[in-house]
Design a protein around this motif. Structure first.
Motif, PDB file in Angstrom:
ATOM      1  N   TYR A 284       0.804  -1.213   0.000  1.00  0.00           N
ATOM      2  CA  TYR A 284       0.000   0.000   0.000  1.00  0.00           C
ATOM      3  C   TYR A 284       0.842   1.270   0.000  1.00  0.00           C
ATOM      4  O   TYR A 284       0.316   2.377  -0.048  1.00  0.00           O
ATOM      5  CB  TYR A 284      -0.950   0.001   1.199  1.00  0.00           C
ATOM      6  CG  TYR A 284      -2.027  -1.050   1.083  1.00  0.00           C
ATOM      7  CD1 TYR A 284      -2.986  -0.974   0.079  1.00  0.00           C
ATOM      8  CD2 TYR A 284      -2.074  -2.130   1.957  1.00  0.00           C
ATOM      9  CE1 TYR A 284      -3.969  -1.946  -0.045  1.00  0.00           C
ATOM     10  CE2 TYR A 284      -3.061  -3.104   1.843  1.00  0.00           C
ATOM     11  CZ  TYR A 284      -4.005  -2.997   0.847  1.00  0.00           C
ATOM     12  OH  TYR A 284      -4.976  -3.963   0.708  1.00  0.00           O
ATOM     13  N   GLU A 285       2.148   1.114   0.037  1.00  0.00           N
ATOM     14  CA  GLU A 285       3.039   2.263   0.028  1.00  0.00           C
ATOM     15  C   GLU A 285       3.760   2.425  -1.307  1.00  0.00           C
ATOM     16  O   GLU A 285       4.440   3.428  -1.525  1.00  0.00           O
ATOM     17  CB  GLU A 285       4.082   2.116   1.149  1.00  0.00           C
ATOM     18  CG  GLU A 285       3.481   2.089   2.550  1.00  0.00           C
ATOM     19  CD  GLU A 285       4.501   1.745   3.623  1.00  0.00           C
ATOM     20  OE1 GLU A 285       5.652   1.413   3.254  1.00  0.00           O
ATOM     21  OE2 GLU A 285       4.150   1.806   4.810  1.00  0.00           O
ATOM     22  N   ASN A 286       3.621   1.448  -2.182  1.00  0.00           N
ATOM     23  CA  ASN A 286       4.353   1.453  -3.450  1.00  0.00           C
ATOM     24  C   ASN A 286       3.468   0.908  -4.563  1.00  0.00           C
ATOM     25  O   ASN A 286       2.479   0.224  -4.309  1.00  0.00           O
ATOM     26  CB  ASN A 286       5.610   0.573  -3.359  1.00  0.00           C
ATOM     27  CG  ASN A 286       6.548   1.013  -2.264  1.00  0.00           C
ATOM     28  OD1 ASN A 286       7.409   1.850  -2.466  1.00  0.00           O
ATOM     29  ND2 ASN A 286       6.392   0.440  -1.072  1.00  0.00           N
ATOM     30  N   HIS A 287       3.864   1.211  -5.790  1.00  0.00           N
ATOM     31  CA  HIS A 287       3.191   0.614  -6.949  1.00  0.00           C
ATOM     32  C   HIS A 287       4.069  -0.506  -7.497  1.00  0.00           C
ATOM     33  O   HIS A 287       5.268  -0.317  -7.715  1.00  0.00           O
ATOM     34  CB  HIS A 287       2.971   1.662  -8.043  1.00  0.00           C
ATOM     35  CG  HIS A 287       2.468   1.060  -9.324  1.00  0.00           C
ATOM     36  ND1 HIS A 287       1.155   0.693  -9.507  1.00  0.00           N
ATOM     37  CD2 HIS A 287       3.120   0.719 -10.478  1.00  0.00           C
ATOM     38  CE1 HIS A 287       1.005   0.174 -10.702  1.00  0.00           C
ATOM     39  NE2 HIS A 287       2.177   0.176 -11.312  1.00  0.00           N
ATOM     40  N   PHE A 288       3.468  -1.682  -7.695  1.00  0.00           N
ATOM     41  CA  PHE A 288       4.189  -2.811  -8.280  1.00  0.00           C
ATOM     42  C   PHE A 288       3.481  -3.283  -9.542  1.00  0.00           C
ATOM     43  O   PHE A 288       2.259  -3.189  -9.656  1.00  0.00           O
ATOM     44  CB  PHE A 288       4.273  -3.969  -7.272  1.00  0.00           C
ATOM     45  CG  PHE A 288       5.090  -3.653  -6.060  1.00  0.00           C
ATOM     46  CD1 PHE A 288       6.477  -3.709  -6.109  1.00  0.00           C
ATOM     47  CD2 PHE A 288       4.481  -3.283  -4.863  1.00  0.00           C
ATOM     48  CE1 PHE A 288       7.244  -3.407  -4.990  1.00  0.00           C
ATOM     49  CE2 PHE A 288       5.234  -2.982  -3.747  1.00  0.00           C
ATOM     50  CZ  PHE A 288       6.622  -3.040  -3.805  1.00  0.00           C
ATOM     51  N   ASP A 289       4.285  -3.804 -10.476  1.00  0.00           N
ATOM     52  CA  ASP A 289       3.743  -4.324 -11.727  1.00  0.00           C
ATOM     53  C   ASP A 289       3.463  -5.822 -11.649  1.00  0.00           C
ATOM     54  O   ASP A 289       2.661  -6.346 -12.414  1.00  0.00           O
ATOM     55  CB  ASP A 289       4.718  -4.055 -12.874  1.00  0.00           C
ATOM     56  CG  ASP A 289       5.002  -2.572 -13.053  1.00  0.00           C
ATOM     57  OD1 ASP A 289       4.055  -1.844 -13.385  1.00  0.00           O
ATOM     58  OD2 ASP A 289       6.152  -2.161 -12.844  1.00  0.00           O
ATOM     59  N   LEU A 290       4.131  -6.501 -10.714  1.00  0.00           N
ATOM     60  CA  LEU A 290       3.992  -7.957 -10.600  1.00  0.00           C
ATOM     61  C   LEU A 290       4.302  -8.383  -9.172  1.00  0.00           C
ATOM     62  O   LEU A 290       5.190  -7.822  -8.519  1.00  0.00           O
ATOM     63  CB  LEU A 290       4.947  -8.655 -11.574  1.00  0.00           C
ATOM     64  CG  LEU A 290       4.967 -10.185 -11.552  1.00  0.00           C
ATOM     65  CD1 LEU A 290       3.631 -10.749 -12.037  1.00  0.00           C
ATOM     66  CD2 LEU A 290       6.106 -10.720 -12.419  1.00  0.00           C
ATOM     67  N   LEU A 291       3.574  -9.401  -8.691  1.00  0.00           N
ATOM     68  CA  LEU A 291       3.830  -9.997  -7.384  1.00  0.00           C
ATOM     69  C   LEU A 291       4.294 -11.441  -7.572  1.00  0.00           C
ATOM     70  O   LEU A 291       3.689 -12.192  -8.330  1.00  0.00           O
ATOM     71  CB  LEU A 291       2.554  -9.998  -6.534  1.00  0.00           C
ATOM     72  CG  LEU A 291       1.765  -8.690  -6.458  1.00  0.00           C
ATOM     73  CD1 LEU A 291       0.484  -8.905  -5.667  1.00  0.00           C
ATOM     74  CD2 LEU A 291       2.606  -7.590  -5.840  1.00  0.00           C
ATOM     75  N   ILE A 292       5.370 -11.812  -6.880  1.00  0.00           N
ATOM     76  CA  ILE A 292       5.832 -13.201  -6.859  1.00  0.00           C
ATOM     77  C   ILE A 292       5.755 -13.641  -5.403  1.00  0.00           C
ATOM     78  O   ILE A 292       6.464 -13.094  -4.542  1.00  0.00           O
ATOM     79  CB  ILE A 292       7.261 -13.343  -7.413  1.00  0.00           C
ATOM     80  CG1 ILE A 292       7.295 -12.890  -8.879  1.00  0.00           C
ATOM     81  CG2 ILE A 292       7.741 -14.782  -7.302  1.00  0.00           C
ATOM     82  CD1 ILE A 292       8.679 -12.928  -9.503  1.00  0.00           C
ATOM     83  N   LEU A 293       4.903 -14.626  -5.108  1.00  0.00           N
ATOM     84  CA  LEU A 293       4.531 -14.913  -3.735  1.00  0.00           C
ATOM     85  C   LEU A 293       4.738 -16.378  -3.363  1.00  0.00           C
ATOM     86  O   LEU A 293       4.194 -17.274  -4.017  1.00  0.00           O
ATOM     87  CB  LEU A 293       3.050 -14.566  -3.511  1.00  0.00           C
ATOM     88  CG  LEU A 293       2.574 -13.189  -3.981  1.00  0.00           C
ATOM     89  CD1 LEU A 293       1.064 -13.089  -3.854  1.00  0.00           C
ATOM     90  CD2 LEU A 293       3.259 -12.089  -3.186  1.00  0.00           C
ATOM     91  N   ASP A 294       5.495 -16.600  -2.288  1.00  0.00           N
ATOM     92  CA  ASP A 294       5.500 -17.905  -1.652  1.00  0.00           C
ATOM     93  C   ASP A 294       4.203 -18.019  -0.854  1.00  0.00           C
ATOM     94  O   ASP A 294       3.534 -17.020  -0.575  1.00  0.00           O
ATOM     95  CB  ASP A 294       6.722 -18.016  -0.732  1.00  0.00           C
ATOM     96  CG  ASP A 294       6.922 -19.418  -0.177  1.00  0.00           C
ATOM     97  OD1 ASP A 294       6.236 -20.353  -0.660  1.00  0.00           O
ATOM     98  OD2 ASP A 294       7.746 -19.572   0.736  1.00  0.00           O
ATOM     99  N   VAL A 295       3.813 -19.221  -0.493  1.00  0.00           N
ATOM    100  CA  VAL A 295       2.549 -19.426   0.240  1.00  0.00           C
ATOM    101  C   VAL A 295       2.785 -19.582   1.733  1.00  0.00           C
ATOM    102  O   VAL A 295       2.205 -18.863   2.553  1.00  0.00           O
ATOM    103  CB  VAL A 295       1.794 -20.648  -0.312  1.00  0.00           C
ATOM    104  CG1 VAL A 295       0.539 -20.905   0.524  1.00  0.00           C
ATOM    105  CG2 VAL A 295       1.414 -20.421  -1.774  1.00  0.00           C
ATOM    106  N   ASN A 296       3.649 -20.516   2.115  1.00  0.00           N
ATOM    107  CA  ASN A 296       3.886 -20.779   3.535  1.00  0.00           C
ATOM    108  C   ASN A 296       4.910 -19.796   4.096  1.00  0.00           C
ATOM    109  O   ASN A 296       6.096 -20.108   4.231  1.00  0.00           O
ATOM    110  CB  ASN A 296       4.346 -22.220   3.739  1.00  0.00           C
ATOM    111  CG  ASN A 296       3.222 -23.208   3.523  1.00  0.00           C
ATOM    112  OD1 ASN A 296       2.071 -22.920   3.826  1.00  0.00           O
ATOM    113  ND2 ASN A 296       3.550 -24.384   3.015  1.00  0.00           N
ATOM    114  N   VAL A 297       4.435 -18.595   4.421  1.00  0.00           N
ATOM    115  CA  VAL A 297       5.284 -17.558   5.002  1.00  0.00           C
ATOM    116  C   VAL A 297       4.688 -17.137   6.343  1.00  0.00           C
ATOM    117  O   VAL A 297       3.494 -17.341   6.594  1.00  0.00           O
ATOM    118  CB  VAL A 297       5.395 -16.342   4.055  1.00  0.00           C
ATOM    119  CG1 VAL A 297       6.141 -16.722   2.783  1.00  0.00           C
ATOM    120  CG2 VAL A 297       4.014 -15.782   3.718  1.00  0.00           C
TER     121      VAL A 297
END
Length: 219
Positions: free
Chosen positions: A41-54
């Motif tokens: 919510y503080e930055n603009h991103f073009d893509l998210l790469i997400l692990d699940v078990n964090v």
């Protein structure tokens, strides 16, 4: 192109960051779901790469919360969860792709390139209609060989609408994906931006859906 990487494995996080930096991407690394929620919510991103078990919040929960708040930034899950049920939950959370660990870095690159191709994320010249195009890097519209420079916010709105063509976009969705919470626009401000874009493109391209939002009609 700015990427948010959520991965709690420190070594893998560093490996992926180094690889993506080598491809020319700007990468912000986070290691738990709550930190990701703060950064998004503080930055603009073009893509998210997400692990699940964090820690603190799973990748599934994080992405689902974004989609519930109308944030449509494309997302790729990278995870060791590989059952059909896990994959289903990933896509139901709002993922655009799902990559099972372990994976080759080249495969991650191919998945990113595919999303870029589908959503025009790395394309400077976007065709809107015959004889009309939008340069998303230089922020100008070329309408029958007449080039008009757009202010930054109008250019961002147009790019978002074009990338979501033929889908109704609410004012809240535009606000969530283009502005940070520190400076959300009023409805009047958005209407003014839309009006200015219509003057350049033509009235028929951006349709007002009464009580809902706007739809870009791709010709």
């Amino acid at each position: 192109m700015k990427i948010l990487l959520l991965e709690d494995d420190l070594i893998l996080n560093e490996i992926i960051e180094e690889f993506l930096n080598g491809l020319g991407y700007e990468v912000t690394c986070v290691f738990d779901g709550m930190n990701a929620s703060e950064v998004i919510y503080e930055n603009h991103f073009d893509l998210l790469i997400l692990d699940v078990n964090v820690p603190n919040m799973t990748g599934f929960e994080f992405l689902k919360s974004l989609r519930e708040n109308n944030i449509t930034t494309p997302a790729i899950f990278i995870t060791s969860l590989n059952s059909v049920e896990d994959i289903e939950e990933g896509f139901n959370s709002g993922a655009d792709d799902y990559l099972k660990k372990p994976f080759e870095l080249k495969e991650l690159e191919l998945r990113i390139n595919n999303i870029k191709r589908l959503l025009h994320l790395d394309s400077d010249e976007i065709e809107i209609a015959e004889n009309i195009s939008f340069n998303s890097k230089l922020n100008y519209v070329n309408n029958n060989s007449i080039k008009t420079k757009l202010p930054l916010k109008e250019a961002q709105i147009l790019k978002y609408l074009v990338n979501n063509a033929n889908r109704c976009i609410s004012q809240d969705e535009l606000s969530s994906n283009i502005w940070t919470y520190e400076g959300l626009p009023t409805s009047s401000t958005i209407r003014t931006y839309i009006k200015n874009i219509r003057k350049i493109l033509g009235e028929e391209y951006i349709e007002t859906i009464k009580g809902v939002g706007y739809r870009f009609n791709k010709k």
